[in-house]
Design an enzyme around this catalytic site. Sequence first.
Site, mmCIF file in Angstrom:
data_model
loop_
_atom_site.group_PDB
_atom_site.id
_atom_site.type_symbol
_atom_site.label_atom_id
_atom_site.label_comp_id
_atom_site.label_asym_id
_atom_site.label_seq_id
_atom_site.Cartn_x
_atom_site.Cartn_y
_atom_site.Cartn_z
ATOM 1 C CD GLU A 48 -3.349 -0.488 -3.433
ATOM 2 O OE1 GLU A 48 -2.475 0.388 -3.283
ATOM 3 O OE2 GLU A 48 -3.307 -1.594 -2.895
ATOM 4 C CB THR A 74 2.550 -5.339 -3.781
ATOM 5 O OG1 THR A 74 2.430 -4.893 -2.437
ATOM 6 C CG2 THR A 74 1.301 -6.106 -4.164
HETATM 7 N N1 LIG Z 1 0.680 7.045 -0.316
HETATM 8 C C1 LIG Z 1 1.511 6.000 -0.374
HETATM 9 N N2 LIG Z 1 1.729 5.255 0.717
HETATM 10 C C2 LIG Z 1 2.599 4.202 0.691
HETATM 11 N N3 LIG Z 1 3.281 3.815 -0.399
HETATM 12 C C3 LIG Z 1 3.070 4.532 -1.533
HETATM 13 C C4 LIG Z 1 2.184 5.625 -1.573
HETATM 14 N N4 LIG Z 1 2.190 6.117 -2.832
HETATM 15 C C5 LIG Z 1 3.047 5.363 -3.549
HETATM 16 N N5 LIG Z 1 3.589 4.404 -2.768
HETATM 17 C C6 LIG Z 1 4.570 3.385 -3.200
HETATM 18 O O1 LIG Z 1 3.949 2.111 -3.094
HETATM 19 C C7 LIG Z 1 4.903 1.107 -2.769
HETATM 20 C C8 LIG Z 1 4.412 0.340 -1.550
HETATM 21 O O2 LIG Z 1 3.235 -0.289 -1.886
HETATM 22 P P1 LIG Z 1 3.050 -1.815 -1.631
HETATM 23 O O3 LIG Z 1 4.248 -2.547 -2.161
HETATM 24 O O4 LIG Z 1 1.718 -2.156 -2.157
HETATM 25 O O5 LIG Z 1 3.115 -1.851 -0.042
HETATM 26 P P2 LIG Z 1 2.083 -2.469 0.920
HETATM 27 O O6 LIG Z 1 2.319 -3.935 0.799
HETATM 28 O O7 LIG Z 1 2.409 -2.010 2.284
HETATM 29 O O8 LIG Z 1 0.776 -1.983 0.441
HETATM 30 C C9 LIG Z 1 6.191 1.821 -2.471
HETATM 31 O O9 LIG Z 1 7.002 1.698 -3.626
HETATM 32 C C10 LIG Z 1 5.782 3.281 -2.295
HETATM 33 O O10 LIG Z 1 6.773 4.196 -2.687
HETATM 34 N N1 LIG Z 2 -3.892 -9.417 -3.153
HETATM 35 C C1 LIG Z 2 -2.684 -8.627 -3.168
HETATM 36 C C2 LIG Z 2 -2.601 -7.880 -1.856
HETATM 37 C C3 LIG Z 2 -1.349 -7.064 -1.683
HETATM 38 O O1 LIG Z 2 -1.378 -6.472 -0.386
HETATM 39 P P1 LIG Z 2 -0.213 -5.543 0.147
HETATM 40 O O2 LIG Z 2 -0.633 -5.136 1.512
HETATM 41 O O3 LIG Z 2 1.026 -6.377 0.154
HETATM 42 O O4 LIG Z 2 -0.114 -4.402 -0.809
HETATM 43 C C4 LIG Z 2 -1.504 -9.575 -3.314
HETATM 44 O O5 LIG Z 2 -1.454 -10.530 -2.549
HETATM 45 O O6 LIG Z 2 -0.676 -9.364 -4.198
#
Ligand SMILES: Nc1ncnc2c1ncn2[C@@H]1O[C@H](COP(=O)(O)OP(=O)(O)O)[C@@H](O)[C@H]1O
Ligand SMILES: N[C@@H](CCOP(=O)(O)O)C(=O)O
Length: 291
Positions: A120, A168
């Site tokens: 993450e 995020t």
């Molecule tokens: N295995 C993965 N699965 C999904 N997103 C990934 C992965 N590895 C890297 N990323 C990157 O993470 C970002 C998405 O994560 P995030 O914004 O936290 O989305 P979510 O809110 O769905 O978790 C994108 O920029 C994506 O390219």
């Molecule tokens: N606590 C984090 C959780 C982010 O979750 P995601 O599913 O959007 O990656 C935040 O609120 O920033």
Amino acid sequence: MLTVRAPATSANLGSGFDVFGVALERPADVVRLSKADRTTIDVTGAGSQFIPEDPEKNTVGAVAEALDAPAHIEIDKGVRPASGLGSSAASAAAAAVGLNELYDRGHSREELVPIAAKGEAVVSGDAHDDNVAPSIMGGFTIATEAGVRQVDASIPLVACLPDIVVSTRDARRVVPETARVEQLVETVGNAATLTTGMHRDDPELVGEGMHDTVVTPSRAKLIDGYEEVREAALSAGATGVTISGAGPTVIAACEEDRQRAIASTMLDAFADRGIDARVYQTRIGRGAQIF
Ligand SMILES: Nc1ncnc2c1ncn2[C@@H]1O[C@H](COP(=O)(O)OP(=O)(O)O)[C@@H](O)[C@H]1O
Ligand SMILES: N[C@@H](CCOP(=O)(O)O)C(=O)O
């Protein structure tokens, strides 16, 4: 070769910013892993065109590095990236659980949480545990510096994902730096109510405890139609509605017999704003499973 299914998750649940999370029965990522001399990654499925296959940039690469477990990793994305449904965390959780098994590292599920959180950190700049904890352990999780507390629960949920991208990283920039004491008092009350609801498997208490006036209002501005969708879901019988994770998914808690009506009205409310969306009628479920 090993296959792991790791579920989408919803973090925060309103009052539990950066602490609470739940595993969803669906959607999920399916990840296949086989031992190799160096880590290589293939990504297919929902939003795969936006996901890097470079191990330095994909969450699973950081997990393989942390476990000293190089592998060929095939990720079939069921959880769209930048959805607020723990997309990046689902892959990281699957990799942590799968590589731990493949290389016989002997870590417990709880020990795998900070390892998966290293993934993450690659995408959001922060090693927050609130998505990887439920994806690995299932149920409702409370992730703090002290570790993870987990409760099995089975609350019905409706998660409505609009065709909007909120990263995020961006949504963390709008989180207020301060809160008033009255807001802290209200947050403690709501978080305690929600936790009691999870223990009792009571959608009414969970919904009531999802109310938040600290983080959610600033983030709601990033989601076109949020207020209308929230109002529509509440009118259709949702017990509580909030932003899932950092958004843009809007998540509602409810009794099972209201799920269908809530799903339909949330879709309609986004459509009225000219926004396509998809909806998951789901519930709190189990953590990553090895096949
Ligand atoms: N295995 C993965 N699965 C999904 N997103 C990934 C992965 N590895 C890297 N990323 C990157 O993470 C970002 C998405 O994560 P995030 O914004 O936290 O989305 P979510 O809110 O769905 O978790 C994108 O920029 C994506 O390219
Ligand atoms: N606590 C984090 C959780 C982010 O979750 P995601 O599913 O959007 O990656 C935040 O609120 O920033």
